[in-house]
Write a protein that holds these residues in place. Structure first.
Motif, PDB file in Angstrom:
ATOM      1  N   ILE A 125      -0.639   9.507   4.271  1.00 17.08           N
ATOM      2  CA  ILE A 125       0.028  10.809   4.378  1.00 17.08           C
ATOM      3  C   ILE A 125      -0.814  11.892   3.718  1.00 17.08           C
ATOM      4  O   ILE A 125      -0.964  12.993   4.254  1.00 17.08           O
ATOM      5  CB  ILE A 125       1.444  10.740   3.769  1.00 17.08           C
ATOM      6  N   VAL A 126      -1.381  11.590   2.562  1.00 17.12           N
ATOM      7  CA  VAL A 126      -2.227  12.556   1.873  1.00 17.12           C
ATOM      8  C   VAL A 126      -3.466  12.862   2.719  1.00 17.12           C
ATOM      9  O   VAL A 126      -3.878  14.022   2.835  1.00 17.12           O
ATOM     10  CB  VAL A 126      -2.615  12.045   0.470  1.00 17.12           C
ATOM     11  N   GLN A 158       1.434   6.232   1.504  1.00 19.69           N
ATOM     12  CA  GLN A 158       1.281   7.502   0.793  1.00 19.69           C
ATOM     13  C   GLN A 158      -0.154   8.014   0.879  1.00 19.69           C
ATOM     14  O   GLN A 158      -0.384   9.214   1.056  1.00 19.69           O
ATOM     15  CB  GLN A 158       1.691   7.342  -0.673  1.00 19.69           C
ATOM     16  N   TYR A 215      -2.463  15.166   5.498  1.00 17.38           N
ATOM     17  CA  TYR A 215      -2.218  16.509   4.971  1.00 17.38           C
ATOM     18  C   TYR A 215      -3.539  17.245   4.747  1.00 17.38           C
ATOM     19  O   TYR A 215      -3.674  18.413   5.121  1.00 17.38           O
ATOM     20  CB  TYR A 215      -1.419  16.416   3.671  1.00 17.38           C
ATOM     21  N   VAL A 252      -5.095  18.221   8.169  1.00 24.81           N
ATOM     22  CA  VAL A 252      -4.411  19.361   8.786  1.00 24.81           C
ATOM     23  C   VAL A 252      -4.753  20.643   8.036  1.00 24.81           C
ATOM     24  O   VAL A 252      -4.980  21.691   8.658  1.00 24.81           O
ATOM     25  CB  VAL A 252      -2.889  19.116   8.824  1.00 24.81           C
ATOM     26  N   ALA A 253      -4.826  20.592   6.718  1.00 23.27           N
ATOM     27  CA  ALA A 253      -5.173  21.777   5.938  1.00 23.27           C
ATOM     28  C   ALA A 253      -6.593  22.246   6.254  1.00 23.27           C
ATOM     29  O   ALA A 253      -6.833  23.450   6.417  1.00 23.27           O
ATOM     30  CB  ALA A 253      -5.027  21.481   4.448  1.00 23.27           C
TER      31      ALA A 253
END
Length: 53
Positions: free
Chosen positions: A13-14, A10, A17, A20-21
């Protein structure tokens, strides 16, 4: 989830994210600046940059 109790998957994954942002925001900023320069709204005289109205 972000401050604790998150599994390594997790957390990864954060991180992906967020990466990518940040890349998306950077890309949009580059496109905006290129558009402003292409339209001639941002010019350089000497060392000063200013917006032409």
């Amino acid at each position: 989830m972000l401050l604790g109790n998150a599994t390594p998957i997790q957390a990864g994954i954060v991180q992906l994210y967020v990466l990518v942002a940040l890349l998306a925001v950077e890309s949009v900023a580059i496109l905006v600046v290129l558009e402003i320069v292409a339209r001639g709204l941002l010019t350089r005289f000497g060392t000063h940059l200013f917006f032409r109205s």
